[in-house]
Design a protein around this motif. Sequence first.
Motif, PDB file in Angstrom:
ATOM      1  N   LYS A 236       0.866  -1.291   0.133  1.00 31.62           N
ATOM      2  CA  LYS A 236      -0.182  -0.103   0.021  1.00 31.62           C
ATOM      3  C   LYS A 236       0.940   1.185  -0.063  1.00 31.62           C
ATOM      4  CE  LYS A 236      -3.850  -2.275   0.288  1.00 31.62           C
ATOM      5  NZ  LYS A 236      -4.471  -2.328  -1.148  1.00 31.62           N
ATOM      6  N   GLY A 238       2.197   4.826   1.385  1.00 29.87           N
ATOM      7  CA  GLY A 238       2.533   5.396   2.610  1.00 29.87           C
ATOM      8  C   GLY A 238       3.877   6.126   2.683  1.00 29.87           C
ATOM      9  N   ILE A 255       3.971   4.213   7.912  1.00 30.34           N
ATOM     10  CA  ILE A 255       2.800   4.375   8.008  1.00 30.34           C
ATOM     11  C   ILE A 255       2.191   4.459   6.803  1.00 30.34           C
ATOM     12  CG2 ILE A 255       1.070   6.095   9.080  1.00 30.34           C
ATOM     13  CD1 ILE A 255       2.829   5.751  11.217  1.00 30.34           C
ATOM     14  N   GLU A 256       1.176   3.592   6.727  1.00 26.82           N
ATOM     15  CA  GLU A 256       0.424   3.263   5.365  1.00 26.82           C
ATOM     16  C   GLU A 256      -0.705   4.222   5.146  1.00 26.82           C
ATOM     17  OE1 GLU A 256      -0.258  -0.789   4.952  1.00 26.82           O
ATOM     18  OE2 GLU A 256       1.755  -1.249   4.088  1.00 26.82           O
ATOM     19  N   GLY A 257      -1.291   4.661   4.045  1.00 27.41           N
ATOM     20  CA  GLY A 257      -2.383   5.462   3.946  1.00 27.41           C
ATOM     21  C   GLY A 257      -2.179   6.032   2.545  1.00 27.41           C
ATOM     22  N   ASP A 258      -3.430   6.163   1.808  1.00 29.62           N
ATOM     23  CA  ASP A 258      -3.702   6.996   0.568  1.00 29.62           C
ATOM     24  C   ASP A 258      -3.235   8.346   0.476  1.00 29.62           C
ATOM     25  OD1 ASP A 258      -4.281   4.820  -1.302  1.00 29.62           O
ATOM     26  OD2 ASP A 258      -6.171   4.609  -0.159  1.00 29.62           O
ATOM     27  N   ASP A 259      -3.544   9.017   1.870  1.00 30.19           N
ATOM     28  CA  ASP A 259      -3.256  10.325   2.026  1.00 30.19           C
ATOM     29  C   ASP A 259      -1.949  10.536   2.496  1.00 30.19           C
ATOM     30  OD1 ASP A 259      -3.053  12.942   2.771  1.00 30.19           O
ATOM     31  OD2 ASP A 259      -5.025  13.237   3.864  1.00 30.19           O
ATOM     32  N   ALA A 262      -1.170  13.188   5.560  1.00 33.14           N
ATOM     33  CA  ALA A 262      -1.642  12.645   6.720  1.00 33.14           C
ATOM     34  C   ALA A 262      -0.779  11.690   7.360  1.00 33.14           C
ATOM     35  CB  ALA A 262      -2.992  12.188   6.694  1.00 33.14           C
ATOM     36  N   ALA A 263      -0.211  10.813   6.252  1.00 35.24           N
ATOM     37  CA  ALA A 263       0.610   9.434   6.767  1.00 35.24           C
ATOM     38  C   ALA A 263       2.131  10.209   7.370  1.00 35.24           C
ATOM     39  CB  ALA A 263       0.840   8.841   5.635  1.00 35.24           C
ATOM     40  N   ALA A 266       1.677  11.690  10.709  1.00 38.82           N
ATOM     41  CA  ALA A 266       1.635  10.482  11.646  1.00 38.82           C
ATOM     42  C   ALA A 266       2.880  10.297  12.010  1.00 38.82           C
ATOM     43  CB  ALA A 266       0.996   9.441  11.237  1.00 38.82           C
ATOM     44  N   THR A 281       8.632   8.503   0.584  1.00 42.69           N
ATOM     45  CA  THR A 281       7.141   8.254  -0.041  1.00 42.69           C
ATOM     46  C   THR A 281       7.386   6.731  -0.594  1.00 42.69           C
ATOM     47  OG1 THR A 281       7.359   9.262  -1.816  1.00 42.69           O
ATOM     48  CG2 THR A 281       6.223  10.469  -0.188  1.00 42.69           C
ATOM     49  N   ARG A 283       5.172   4.280  -2.924  1.00 39.98           N
ATOM     50  CA  ARG A 283       3.864   4.120  -3.997  1.00 39.98           C
ATOM     51  C   ARG A 283       4.251   2.770  -4.788  1.00 39.98           C
ATOM     52  NH1 ARG A 283       2.183   9.607  -4.800  1.00 39.98           N
ATOM     53  NH2 ARG A 283       3.801  10.903  -4.187  1.00 39.98           N
TER      54      ARG A 283
END
Length: 309
Positions: A236, A238, A255-259, A262-263, A266, A281, A283
């Motif tokens: 994913k 992140g 930290i995983e996340g599409d945003d 925000a990741a 965090a 990053t 991807r």
Amino acid sequence: MTHAVEVEGLTKVYPPPARGGKPVRAVAGIDFAVREGEVFGFLGPNGAGKTTTIRMLTGLARPTAGRARVLGFDVETAITQIKKRVGVVPEVSNLYDELSARDNLIFAMQLYGVPRAERAPRADQLLARFGLAEKRNAPFASLSRGMKRALTIAAALAHRPQLLFLDEPTTGLDVMSARNLRRMIAGLREEGVTVFLTTHYLEEAERLCDRVGIIVGGRLVALDTVDGLKASIHRKPGVEVVLADGEGATETQRIEGDDLAAALDAALAAAAGRRVLAVNTIRPSLEDVFVQLTGLSAQTMLQEKGGKG
Ligand SMILES: Nc1ncnc2c1ncn2[C@@H]1O[C@H](COP(=O)(O)OP(=O)(O)OP(=O)(O)O)[C@@H](O)[C@H]1O
Ligand SMILES: [Mg+2]
């Protein structure tokens, strides 16, 4: 949704290469459809069955089993109708060494029955479009590799086909020529020409294609948009933050996340005052997709064949 190409159970078995050898199942029962107006990429390593598929879709090889329709016409019964409406750019150019750039185009138009009065203006238009106006009188043999490829594509467009097959359009080209060709292919889509291309290059498929089919060993192992393929795998997107732990060692926080913003927030909060050594990053690339789906290494795709281009 109209389909430019529809294929069901398409299979090609070649006779054994040597006496007593085994028949070669080059294409092993594939199903797919190409949408009208899209750039569709057939991605696969050497010997995957890409060229064999194009040959069956353009009347150069007979399917052993299954069926295929191109622009609504069956390849078994209406190949003449298909040939009038499609252009084909083979792996090895089919133009004439001794003819000039312009005469090659005029000759292609003659073969396709383009009305005489239209030939010269159309040839000049194509030469200009492919950056070959200055080379109009140069024999094909004298052109650079990139120019040869461009002229071969121009000739395949001579009769204004609705669908263009490109077999490894950028293999063996330098970076600049490959980039120019990709720009040209993207331009065809703008004009509403459907493009079916094969490639070894993951990055090329990613940049150019609306949808990508991955073919390995004669089988289609995936088919989707590039984004769809990326979403289908486990890796994913992140952010990864590398932290110093104060004792000379490092710790990596993921930290995983599409945003991604925000990741990153965090991840930095988790740093809790420790020194940040690096931020990356993550991807998923089409390369990750390929490796995960096929179990092959991405290197498999980069093995170039000798003597082509
Ligand atoms: N005319 C032929 N006779 C016998 N076998 C063939 C023939 N053409 C292709 N093959 C075999 O069929 C398989 C698929 O070949 P094909 O040329 O379709 O692959 P490809 O995906 O286009 O590979 P490449 O990326 O190297 O161009 C290979 O095993 C190849 O050796
Ligand atoms: Mg091939």
